[in-house]
Scaffold this motif. Sequence first.
Motif, PDB file in Angstrom:
ATOM      1  N   LEU A 140       8.520 -12.051  -8.194  1.00 18.51           N
ATOM      2  CA  LEU A 140       7.241 -12.769  -8.135  1.00 18.51           C
ATOM      3  C   LEU A 140       6.401 -12.281  -6.962  1.00 18.51           C
ATOM      4  N   LEU A 141       7.069 -12.067  -5.817  1.00 23.34           N
ATOM      5  CA  LEU A 141       6.350 -11.581  -4.641  1.00 23.34           C
ATOM      6  C   LEU A 141       5.682 -10.246  -4.931  1.00 23.34           C
ATOM      7  N   ASP A 142       6.312  -9.501  -5.817  1.00 22.18           N
ATOM      8  CA  ASP A 142       5.790  -8.181  -6.161  1.00 22.18           C
ATOM      9  C   ASP A 142       4.444  -8.258  -6.866  1.00 22.18           C
ATOM     10  N   LEU A 143       4.186  -9.386  -7.515  1.00 28.30           N
ATOM     11  CA  LEU A 143       2.962  -9.512  -8.314  1.00 28.30           C
ATOM     12  C   LEU A 143       1.757  -9.937  -7.492  1.00 28.30           C
ATOM     13  N   VAL A 144       1.994 -10.444  -6.252  1.00 27.98           N
ATOM     14  CA  VAL A 144       0.893 -11.051  -5.484  1.00 27.98           C
ATOM     15  C   VAL A 144       0.476 -10.137  -4.344  1.00 27.98           C
ATOM     16  N   PRO A 145      -0.815  -9.821  -4.249  1.00 29.51           N
ATOM     17  CA  PRO A 145      -1.271  -8.993  -3.139  1.00 29.51           C
ATOM     18  C   PRO A 145      -1.334  -9.799  -1.830  1.00 29.51           C
ATOM     19  N   VAL A 146      -1.175  -9.089  -0.738  1.00 28.28           N
ATOM     20  CA  VAL A 146      -1.160  -9.704   0.593  1.00 28.28           C
ATOM     21  C   VAL A 146      -2.425 -10.524   0.854  1.00 28.28           C
ATOM     22  N   GLU A 147      -3.578 -10.027   0.394  1.00 31.00           N
ATOM     23  CA  GLU A 147      -4.846 -10.685   0.744  1.00 31.00           C
ATOM     24  C   GLU A 147      -4.932 -12.126   0.231  1.00 31.00           C
ATOM     25  N   LYS A 148      -4.144 -12.436  -0.796  1.00 27.34           N
ATOM     26  CA  LYS A 148      -4.174 -13.803  -1.331  1.00 27.34           C
ATOM     27  C   LYS A 148      -3.661 -14.825  -0.321  1.00 27.34           C
ATOM     28  N   LEU A 149      -2.721 -14.456   0.544  1.00 27.26           N
ATOM     29  CA  LEU A 149      -2.121 -15.397   1.491  1.00 27.26           C
ATOM     30  C   LEU A 149      -2.566 -15.131   2.936  1.00 27.26           C
ATOM     31  N   MET A 150      -3.474 -14.164   3.070  1.00 33.66           N
ATOM     32  CA  MET A 150      -3.896 -13.755   4.413  1.00 33.66           C
ATOM     33  C   MET A 150      -4.726 -14.848   5.086  1.00 33.66           C
ATOM     34  N   LYS A 151      -4.509 -15.009   6.409  1.00 28.49           N
ATOM     35  CA  LYS A 151      -5.406 -15.881   7.192  1.00 28.49           C
ATOM     36  C   LYS A 151      -6.454 -14.985   7.831  1.00 28.49           C
ATOM     37  N   PRO A 152      -7.727 -15.106   7.423  1.00 27.74           N
ATOM     38  CA  PRO A 152      -8.753 -14.202   7.964  1.00 27.74           C
ATOM     39  C   PRO A 152      -8.953 -14.478   9.454  1.00 27.74           C
TER      40      PRO A 152
ATOM     41  N   ALA B 214      -1.522  -2.899   4.397  1.00 29.27           N
ATOM     42  CA  ALA B 214      -2.761  -2.832   3.624  1.00 29.27           C
ATOM     43  C   ALA B 214      -2.968  -4.126   2.840  1.00 29.27           C
ATOM     44  N   ALA B 215      -4.236  -4.498   2.678  1.00 27.98           N
ATOM     45  CA  ALA B 215      -4.557  -5.749   1.989  1.00 27.98           C
ATOM     46  C   ALA B 215      -4.097  -5.732   0.535  1.00 27.98           C
ATOM     47  N   GLY B 216      -4.061  -4.531  -0.071  1.00 24.73           N
ATOM     48  CA  GLY B 216      -3.693  -4.461  -1.485  1.00 24.73           C
ATOM     49  C   GLY B 216      -2.196  -4.440  -1.717  1.00 24.73           C
ATOM     50  N   ALA B 217      -1.394  -4.287  -0.645  1.00 20.78           N
ATOM     51  CA  ALA B 217       0.053  -4.231  -0.818  1.00 20.78           C
ATOM     52  C   ALA B 217       0.558  -5.586  -1.295  1.00 20.78           C
ATOM     53  N   SER B 218       1.763  -5.582  -1.886  1.00 21.55           N
ATOM     54  CA  SER B 218       2.290  -6.843  -2.420  1.00 21.55           C
ATOM     55  C   SER B 218       3.002  -7.625  -1.339  1.00 21.55           C
ATOM     56  N   LEU B 219       3.214  -8.913  -1.600  1.00 23.15           N
ATOM     57  CA  LEU B 219       3.942  -9.757  -0.653  1.00 23.15           C
ATOM     58  C   LEU B 219       5.342  -9.206  -0.415  1.00 23.15           C
ATOM     59  N   LYS B 220       5.907  -8.570  -1.465  1.00 27.15           N
ATOM     60  CA  LYS B 220       7.250  -8.014  -1.306  1.00 27.15           C
ATOM     61  C   LYS B 220       7.219  -6.893  -0.263  1.00 27.15           C
ATOM     62  N   ASN B 221       6.186  -6.060  -0.341  1.00 29.78           N
ATOM     63  CA  ASN B 221       6.051  -4.997   0.664  1.00 29.78           C
ATOM     64  C   ASN B 221       5.947  -5.598   2.062  1.00 29.78           C
ATOM     65  N   ALA B 222       5.151  -6.684   2.172  1.00 34.96           N
ATOM     66  CA  ALA B 222       4.942  -7.321   3.476  1.00 34.96           C
ATOM     67  C   ALA B 222       6.261  -7.862   4.022  1.00 34.96           C
TER      68      ALA B 222
ATOM     69  N   ARG C  33       9.513  -8.650  12.679  1.00 34.22           N
ATOM     70  CA  ARG C  33       8.301  -9.379  13.064  1.00 34.22           C
ATOM     71  C   ARG C  33       8.198 -10.620  12.179  1.00 34.22           C
ATOM     72  N   SER C  34       7.553 -11.660  12.635  1.00 31.07           N
ATOM     73  CA  SER C  34       7.333 -12.819  11.774  1.00 31.07           C
ATOM     74  C   SER C  34       5.896 -12.849  11.265  1.00 31.07           C
ATOM     75  N   PHE C  35       5.064 -11.922  11.745  1.00 29.57           N
ATOM     76  CA  PHE C  35       3.717 -11.811  11.190  1.00 29.57           C
ATOM     77  C   PHE C  35       3.228 -10.373  11.281  1.00 29.57           C
ATOM     78  N   LEU C  36       2.263 -10.033  10.412  1.00 33.48           N
ATOM     79  CA  LEU C  36       1.718  -8.680  10.353  1.00 33.48           C
ATOM     80  C   LEU C  36       0.207  -8.756  10.336  1.00 33.48           C
ATOM     81  N   GLY C  37      -0.441  -7.709  10.858  1.00 31.88           N
ATOM     82  CA  GLY C  37      -1.882  -7.614  10.696  1.00 31.88           C
ATOM     83  C   GLY C  37      -2.205  -7.059   9.316  1.00 31.88           C
TER      84      GLY C  37
END
Lengths: 259, 331, 311
Positions: free
Chosen positions: C244-256, C266-274, C283-287
């Motif tokens: 499921l994480l693979d289907l969602v891009p990072v930008e959906k859960l990002m805090k601007p 990258a913003a387009g990478a999946s949550l799984k990549n993150a 790390r517990s957080f990423l830019g």
Amino acid sequence: MRTDRRSLIAAMIRLARRPGLWLMVLLIAVIFLMPAAGPLMRWLFPGVPRPVYTRASFFELTLAHAELVAISSLAAAVIGIGFGIFVTRESGREFAPMAGAIAATGQTFPPVAVLALTIPVLGYGAAPAIAALCLYAIFPIIAATITGIESVPAPTRDAAMGMGFAPRDILWRIELPLAFPFILAGLRNAVIINIGTAAIGSAAGALSLGSPIIEGLSASNPAYVLEGAVIVALLAVAADRCFAWLEDLSRHGGLEQPG
Amino acid sequence: MTGLCGLALLSFVRRPKLRSFATILAAALILWGSLAGAGHFAALLMQESPPTARASLGPAFWTLAVAILAIADAMQRGNFVIPARVCIGAAFCAGFFLMAAAGDFDDLSLAKEFSNNRGIFVTELLRHLGLVCAATFFALLIGVPLTMLVLRKTAVAGFVFASLGILQTIPSIALFGVLIAPMSKLSEQLPFLRDLGINGTGPAPAIIALTLYSLLPLVRGFYTGLSEVAREVKDAATAIGFGARQMFIEVELPLAMPALLSGLRVVTIQAIGLASVAALIGAGGLGTFIFQGIGQYALDLVLVGALPVILLALLANFFFEMLLGLARRKL
Amino acid sequence: MIELRNVSKSFGATPAVADFSLKIENGAFFVLAGPSGCGKSTVLRMINAMIVPGKGQIEVDGQDIRAMEPEKLRRSIGYVIQSAGLFPHWTAADNVLAVPRLLKWSPSRCAARLDALVALLRIDPALLDRYPRQLSGGQQQRIGVARALAADPDIVLMDEPFAALDPVSRAELQDELRGIHARSGKTIVFVTHDMDEALRLATGMAVMNGGRLIQTGSPASILLAPVDDFVRDFLGGESLQLRLLDLVPVEKLMKPGKTKATETIAAGASLKNALNLMLARRRSFLGVEDASGKRLGEIHLNDIVARRDAN
């Protein structure tokens, strides 16, 4: 211009490397030089009164021999390939095991015996020889056609059907071209055997290169035997090499080089 | 006779729907029926015609051929096990011999021709078999070392196969003929050869020619058999400690057996056929009847030679099929 | 649009497809997924009349395919199979132009189409004169795809086209195919037993088992709510959450906003990549940055763990 000439020379070298070509040249030379072989034969067989067969010219004999083989093989090819195609169609599939069995059993029949069996039915002369040769040649050709068509990979046929090839297109554009090398090999097999059997056919009164051999054997004239034997052997070997050449030509680039 | 032909034709057409067993029965009926019919018909004919008349099999022969083919096909389709095939074959032969013993065929000219020649027939049959066995023996004697050579030295393989291939394409009658001259010269020069009965004509050149023809199928069969034993299998055998001899006997030979047998089958069947041509150079054998018959316009004599040759070839084929089946089952 | 209504098919006594109904919208990348022997290939082959259904009805663009000539229908639908099925006695170029030549296109039109396909699939022109035996598996299948697209069909059927390829060629061809689909708007019906492949490519999918349709919908909706244990297991059982994480891009859960993170994704990478990167770098957080390298915000491990719904 220069490259033209170079490629022409290359093509000629390629041609010159073909033993089939040289054997054909040798065959023709031997056919026409044989009448002059009298002294040679006299030296080989001192006791023989007439050293060179003269009842018919060797050219005539070779032509008659080639005619027997050509007519019978052509007829066998038409029947054999046709039957092979029929049993690999949807409508003829029921007969495929039978065709396989007949072709396999038929090939175990000795060609001489097939020739011997046609004589009581068709009498003496060229007709039984042609019928026997044709009958015998059908079997390897049927077997080769079936093997060839069945060698077409299932995915190839599946892809062709899926792209909208009609059954006729699949046969003519896919199956027959891919089966061609197999059919050619079967035909080669049949023709070589037929050249030998046609010679024996002269025992039953068909004019062929076997005529001097048979006459030499019955009249104890080894010179006749040798003359006929040399030419018929050359004819068979030359025909075989020419078929090998054809097989090389028919092989497609993709099949020729590995990987 | 036409009725029988029609019956045979009918079984031919309807066969796809019939069970194999029924087909064999039907074909057997036709076979024996037409044989009996032929014998009966011949006997009738003989009563009315002068004693010199001959009753030939003619079209009945083709009926028989169709019936035999139908049986072979039915066996193929029925996928019978080997013992069953042997039984069916034996049953047919038994029926045939029973009819022959009962004198059913006595008036057929073929049978007359056969009984006229009964004494010579056995001799010639034995000579024929002798030619085949001798050729096979010599072919094995030369072919096995040749195969070993070709397997060891791949460089010569091309040359060996090319020369054997050319030899194979030379028509039999030509090879027999070509051998006459040098063989007779040889026996003139070397008296001990003459004492052995080796001559320009007769069995010696015939056996030489038959041996030469046997080499290609033999060596090719042995070569493909032994060279196609999978490398992994040989590696595995070496890895668990097989020596060269064990490897050959336990691994290579059994795995190559089907190809070896196929090679031998081709050799035997081919030799059976070619040996009949050898009659032309005085080597005897069943071909003697064929060529004598052709020469004397005695067509039944031709059959006396040709039919046993075909039967021999079919028998050899059957025998090797059986061996092949056994060899394959073991794999 | 392709519509199957109550289609059944048995081979002898064994039913291959039972009471199967499905609608595939125009422009969809529709994946038929399921274990081997589930009837998915049979469904595919019924669409171009390679197999005639025993019962039921199949319509392509509102027309019952029984009313059409099978050869004509097939020439209007592209078809790709697992081993490419290239014609061994034809060069790559001849293979590509098989259908246009069946349709008797002029030589100039064929040549132009060949150029366009070479560009579209990024085929090395040097390969065109080679025979299939001289091509690698990946090259063969590229030619196979080009051949299916040659007559510009609206529908392309693909039966496990990439199953026999090495992972690198497979990924390349998957990307290529996704790009072609996005640009051309063709309808692609794609059969696979590989769940990763299905999720990567599909805009809509159907899961089959034992000749029946079990579940149909978007990949995300199936992943989120598998109807039964079979689908859950087929989707990957334990690792379903990871998929499921693979289907969602990072930008959906990002805090601007601004970020002090030293590691970025990258913003387009999946949550799984993150998640993977977080674990790898401890790390517990990423830019989060966009394609030009501009920082857009942050993504936190807690947000991934606490995420309620990806969509």
